[in-house]
Design a protein around this motif. Structure first.
Motif, mmCIF file in Angstrom:
data_model
loop_
_atom_site.group_PDB
_atom_site.id
_atom_site.type_symbol
_atom_site.label_atom_id
_atom_site.label_comp_id
_atom_site.label_asym_id
_atom_site.label_seq_id
_atom_site.Cartn_x
_atom_site.Cartn_y
_atom_site.Cartn_z
ATOM 1 N N LEU A 463 -76.719 -48.998 17.141
ATOM 2 C CA LEU A 463 -75.868 -49.948 16.437
ATOM 3 C C LEU A 463 -74.892 -49.156 15.573
ATOM 4 N N LEU A 464 -73.662 -49.607 15.508
ATOM 5 C CA LEU A 464 -72.689 -48.962 14.642
ATOM 6 C C LEU A 464 -72.796 -49.580 13.257
ATOM 7 N N PRO A 465 -73.308 -48.843 12.271
ATOM 8 C CA PRO A 465 -73.480 -49.428 10.938
ATOM 9 C C PRO A 465 -72.132 -49.705 10.290
ATOM 10 N N GLN A 466 -71.999 -50.896 9.747
ATOM 11 C CA GLN A 466 -70.764 -51.280 9.073
ATOM 12 C C GLN A 466 -70.812 -50.962 7.592
ATOM 13 N N ARG A 467 -72.009 -50.802 7.057
ATOM 14 C CA ARG A 467 -72.163 -50.511 5.638
ATOM 15 C C ARG A 467 -73.128 -49.335 5.489
ATOM 16 N N ASP A 468 -73.385 -48.973 4.233
ATOM 17 C CA ASP A 468 -74.353 -47.902 3.999
ATOM 18 C C ASP A 468 -75.716 -48.283 4.555
ATOM 19 N N TRP A 469 -76.440 -47.275 5.023
ATOM 20 C CA TRP A 469 -77.779 -47.511 5.535
ATOM 21 C C TRP A 469 -78.773 -47.481 4.385
ATOM 22 N N PRO A 470 -79.742 -48.383 4.399
ATOM 23 C CA PRO A 470 -80.783 -48.286 3.372
ATOM 24 C C PRO A 470 -81.692 -47.091 3.644
ATOM 25 N N SER A 471 -82.003 -46.337 2.641
ATOM 26 C CA SER A 471 -82.928 -45.216 2.766
ATOM 27 C C SER A 471 -84.244 -45.624 2.134
ATOM 28 N N ARG A 472 -85.291 -45.704 2.953
ATOM 29 C CA ARG A 472 -86.553 -46.265 2.494
ATOM 30 C C ARG A 472 -87.500 -45.185 1.998
ATOM 31 N N PRO A 473 -88.169 -45.422 0.900
ATOM 32 C CA PRO A 473 -89.202 -44.458 0.478
ATOM 33 C C PRO A 473 -90.342 -44.466 1.481
ATOM 34 N N GLY A 474 -90.746 -43.296 1.943
ATOM 35 C CA GLY A 474 -91.798 -43.227 2.953
ATOM 36 C C GLY A 474 -93.171 -43.202 2.332
ATOM 37 N N SER A 475 -94.084 -43.898 2.970
ATOM 38 C CA SER A 475 -95.448 -43.945 2.443
ATOM 39 C C SER A 475 -96.348 -42.907 3.085
ATOM 40 N N SER A 476 -95.869 -42.268 4.180
ATOM 41 C CA SER A 476 -96.760 -41.380 4.936
ATOM 42 C C SER A 476 -96.405 -39.910 4.809
ATOM 43 N N THR A 477 -95.433 -39.568 3.977
ATOM 44 C CA THR A 477 -94.978 -38.188 3.911
ATOM 45 C C THR A 477 -96.104 -37.221 3.569
ATOM 46 N N ASN A 478 -96.978 -37.586 2.629
ATOM 47 C CA ASN A 478 -98.039 -36.679 2.196
ATOM 48 C C ASN A 478 -99.396 -37.009 2.808
ATOM 49 N N SER A 479 -99.387 -37.773 3.892
ATOM 50 C CA SER A 479 -100.649 -38.243 4.462
ATOM 51 C C SER A 479 -101.484 -37.114 5.041
ATOM 52 N N HIS A 480 -100.845 -35.963 5.335
ATOM 53 C CA HIS A 480 -101.599 -34.869 5.935
ATOM 54 C C HIS A 480 -101.619 -33.644 5.031
ATOM 55 N N SER A 481 -101.340 -33.858 3.764
ATOM 56 C CA SER A 481 -101.214 -32.709 2.877
ATOM 57 C C SER A 481 -102.514 -31.922 2.754
ATOM 58 N N LEU A 482 -103.654 -32.580 2.921
ATOM 59 C CA LEU A 482 -104.933 -31.893 2.779
ATOM 60 C C LEU A 482 -105.551 -31.520 4.120
ATOM 61 N N ALA A 483 -104.958 -31.983 5.214
ATOM 62 C CA ALA A 483 -105.501 -31.687 6.536
ATOM 63 C C ALA A 483 -105.073 -30.290 6.978
ATOM 64 N N THR A 484 -105.824 -29.733 7.908
ATOM 65 C CA THR A 484 -105.480 -28.426 8.462
ATOM 66 C C THR A 484 -104.462 -28.611 9.576
ATOM 67 N N PRO A 485 -103.313 -27.943 9.517
ATOM 68 C CA PRO A 485 -102.318 -28.108 10.582
ATOM 69 C C PRO A 485 -102.827 -27.537 11.900
ATOM 70 N N ILE A 486 -102.363 -28.110 12.992
ATOM 71 C CA ILE A 486 -102.748 -27.578 14.307
ATOM 72 C C ILE A 486 -101.955 -26.318 14.638
ATOM 73 N N VAL A 487 -100.812 -26.137 13.965
ATOM 74 C CA VAL A 487 -100.007 -24.925 14.113
ATOM 75 C C VAL A 487 -99.584 -24.487 12.718
ATOM 76 N N HIS A 488 -99.774 -23.216 12.411
ATOM 77 C CA HIS A 488 -99.200 -22.641 11.188
ATOM 78 C C HIS A 488 -98.814 -21.201 11.497
#
Length: 702
Positions: A463-488
């Motif tokens: 879609l071609l946005p006609q106005r500014d896009w809303p930027s939503r605060p994400g709820s899942s950004t830190n959901s894996h902060s304590l998990a062990t990454p599969i790649v590091h």
């Protein structure tokens, strides 16, 4: 319209007009054709059922010439029905064609050091459906030659014309070829039409009229084949790879010959939906900069209302999207859509799948003469709405059973669209919400400015946005902060999981090279500098994951490269179909970050790679990204993407905001590159070279 597009159209119109005039001109007698021993006794025209105009055009071209007996060449011509790539059953697995081939086979015909360096000789390439169909069509021609009445047959594709002086060139070539093989009843294979493979063709025993090719000829648009030559080809099957490539390996046993210059050429105005399997590899190696396919227009086939049998996957929605419609899907249990909402939805979307229409909205849709209806077997629109009330001339019922290519014909017949030469898609799981419109209606979010519309995809998939896009605060950004990454990977030493790359892509002035990477205690330095040699003016560094990932969290510490014309990229990418999620730091605006999403529809392997602009917008960072390391993260989940910097979410997107969310596995990439266009990052400033971007501590969570 772009200037090159306009000039191309003018060239095609001029060509078409000139050929129309030439159709009234006598081309001459070609003594090589005729009845009896030592003549080319028949012409076989390979032609699709859906291309009758091409057949008539070819017959008119042939009617300009006469045989040794004074008969029109069109009179000794016979049509052979071509295998249609749009018919899934016709291009299904067959023992006659091996549908994968090593790149080494392509390099045998047209050597290229860059392609070999990028992929090696053993990299497997999968044929497109069009290439399979072409191969099977020529195989049918060979079978006809073996069992037909003539010992020598000219096999023609239906997009040809005879060059000026063709009659004399063909007669001289045929006489020379017949003399060379007088004791064998004439040549087994004689090319009247071909393309020299980038000027690399190896020629032997050349004379004024013809030569013996060792390798290096493309196309099979016009060739004379003997009965014995056809037997040799059939005995050598399966065809491995594109048929014109494979036949180069048969030149020795066929004792192949070719005219000194092609006497039969391919038309400039023919048009084709062919798709070549090698094109993505040539682009990735930096050999070509054009896309394999043209960007399609959004189809005017809507509005379409479709209901499914509530399968586990969004198959029908994906198919409608592949046809060029802007598709919105529903779960089906939402609040009934009233007439006002219905009109508003149709103002944005071309097709609506499983919409819970109110009875009034359903009656409105039926009353509109432009609305079409599509139903899977066992689908129940709007509860128990009687199917007999749907207008029969505007309704298609898809076959019962599992999803298959039999779904294309009724769907495409209703929409008056050509069925694509692609399998009917299985589609993503419905739970992934790929075609759901999850855009927010609240005005509470902060806004993010999109780039100018000239950078936006104007396709059915954005879609071609006609106005500014809303930027939503994400709820899942830190959901894996304590998990062990599969790649590091610290990237202080070369990584087997994230090895350096030597590929490139259309629009990049730099060729990637292993010398463009330098590892030390700060991480991996990607260095862009002038190139000493090669087709591109600069060389740089890149790396990518060996593995593809289906959703996850992807993080790196990055210090971007400073300077106009430079882009530091950290992104997820795939081809066939092309999908991508980007972070790009442009060296001319180091205080801002560009985020981008590319979506193209289809299952894995679908050759839809349009959308080279995506849906970009820039985010103010509040710091200079080239001065120090910062942590950049892409969180990609079903129906949701968020971007964060130093642990703070700065932008997020959901379905149709402004495109569907990519759904197929992608590899993680990082690079430093120089755009051909000045619009993205400005014109490159060579005074800052060598320029360096640094990456370290790459982590991936599932």
């Amino acid at each position: 319209m772009k200037l090159q597009e306009f000039s191309g159209r003018v060239e095609r119109l001029v060509f078409r007009a000139s050929r129309a005039l030439m159709s009234f001109c006598y081309g001459g007698q070609i003594s090589a054709f005729g009845a009896g021993k030592g003549k080319i006794g028949e012409i076989l025209i390979v032609n699709l059922d859906r291309q009758p105009k091409r057949l008539q055009r070819t017959l008119r071209e042939l009617a300009r010439f006469r045989t040794d007996d004074g008969v029109l060449l069109s009179s000794i011509s016979r049509r052979l029905t071509a295998v249609d790539a749009r018919d899934g059953r016709a291009v299904a697995a067959t023992a006659d064609v091996d549908q994968t081939y090593p790149i080494g086979e392509h390099l045998h015909v047209q050597p290229d050091a860059r392609l070999e360096e990028c992929f090696g000789l053993k990299e497997r390439v999968r044929l497109t459906r069009q290439e399979v169909a072409v191969a099977r069509s020529h195989i049918e021609a060979w079978k006809y030659v073996v069992n037909g009445p003539a010992n020598h047959v000219l096999v023609l594709e239906d997009d040809i014309w005879f060059a000026h002086g063709a009659a004399l060139a063909i007669d001289r070539g045929w006489l020379a070829a017949s003399n060379r093989f007088a004791n064998e009843g004439g040549p087994r294979l004689l090319y009247l039409s071909y393309e020299d493979a980038g000027g690399t063709a190896e020629r032997a025993d050349a004379c004024e009229a013809l030569f013996r090719p060792i390798r290096g000829l493309w196309h099979l648009s016009g060739y004379v084949l003997s009965r014995e030559g056809a037997r040799i080809l059939l005995h050598a099957m399966p065809v491995v790879g594109p048929v014109d490539m494979w036949i180069n390996r048969r030149f020795g046993e066929l004792k192949a010959l070719a005219l000194s210059s092609p006497a039969i050429l391919q038309r400039l105005d023919g048009g084709s939906d062919n798709c070549y399997s090698i094109m993505p590899y040539l682009a990735r190696a930096g050999i070509v900069d054009s896309n394999a396919v043209e960007v399609p227009n959004r189809t005017p086939a809507g509005p379409v209302l479709a209901w499914t049998a509530k399968r586990d996957s969004d198959s029908l929605a994906m198919a409608l999207s592949m046809l060029g419609l802007r598709v919105r899907a529903f779960d089906g249990h939402e609040t009934p859509i009233d007439e006002g909402q219905f009109r508003a939805i149709l103002a944005t979307f071309d097709a609506i799948v499983d919409a819970p229409l109110s009875m009034a909205s359903m009656l409105t849709a039926i009353a509109r003469s432009d609305v079409k209806f599509v139903l899977e077997a066992e689908a129940r629109p709007c509860g128990e709405f009687p199917l007999s009330s749907l207008p029969s001339n505007r309704t298609a019922f898809l076959p019962t059973g599992e999803v298959s290519d039999t779904f294309w014909p009724p769907l495409c017949n209703l929409l008056q669209l050509a069925p694509p030469a692609l399998p009917f898609p299985t589609g993503p799981p419905r739970a992934w919400r790929v075609f759901r419109d999850d855009r927010a209606t609240s005005s509470d979010y902060k806004s993010t400015s999109p780039l100018k519309n000239w950078l936006m995809d104007d396709s059915a998939w954005a879609l071609l946005p006609q106005r500014d896009w809303p930027s939503r605060p994400g709820s899942s950004t830190n959901s894996h902060s304590l998990a062990t990454p599969i790649v590091h990977e610290s990237m202080t030493i070369p990584s087997q999981l994230l090895p350096g790359g030597i590929e490139t892509f259309p629009g990049n002035l730099a060729a990637f090279d292993l010398d463009g990477l330098d590892h030390d205690m700060d991480g991996v330095h990607l260095v862009l500098n002038k190139a000493a040699k090669g087709p591109r003016p600069y060389r740089s560094g890149s790396f990518a994951s060996v593995q593809s990932f289906g959703h996850g969290r992807f993080q790196a510490e990055i210090k971007g490269a400073r300077g106009a014309g430079l882009v530091t990229g950290f992104f997820l990418h795939r081809a066939s179909p092309r999908q991508e999620i980007d972070i790009e730091l442009t060296g001319d605006e180091p205080q801002r970050m560009l985020v981008n999403v590319y979506f193209n529809p289809g299952d894995a392997g679908t050759a839809l790679d349009f959308g080279y602009r995506g849906s970009p917008c820039k985010i103010d960072l509040g710091f200079d990204a080239t001065q120090d390391f910062h942590v950049y993260t892409i969180e990609w989940r079903p129906g949701f993407i968020s971007w964060s910097v130093d642990g703070v979410t700065v932008h997020s997107r959901v379905g149709w905001d402004p495109s569907p969310i990519p759904h197929l596995p992608m590899r993680l990439h990082a690079n430093l590159w120089a755009p051909r266009s000045d619009e993205l990052a400005g014109r490159i400033d060579e005074s800052v070279l060598p320029a360096t971007a640094v990456f370290k501590n790459i982590s991936i969570w599932e």
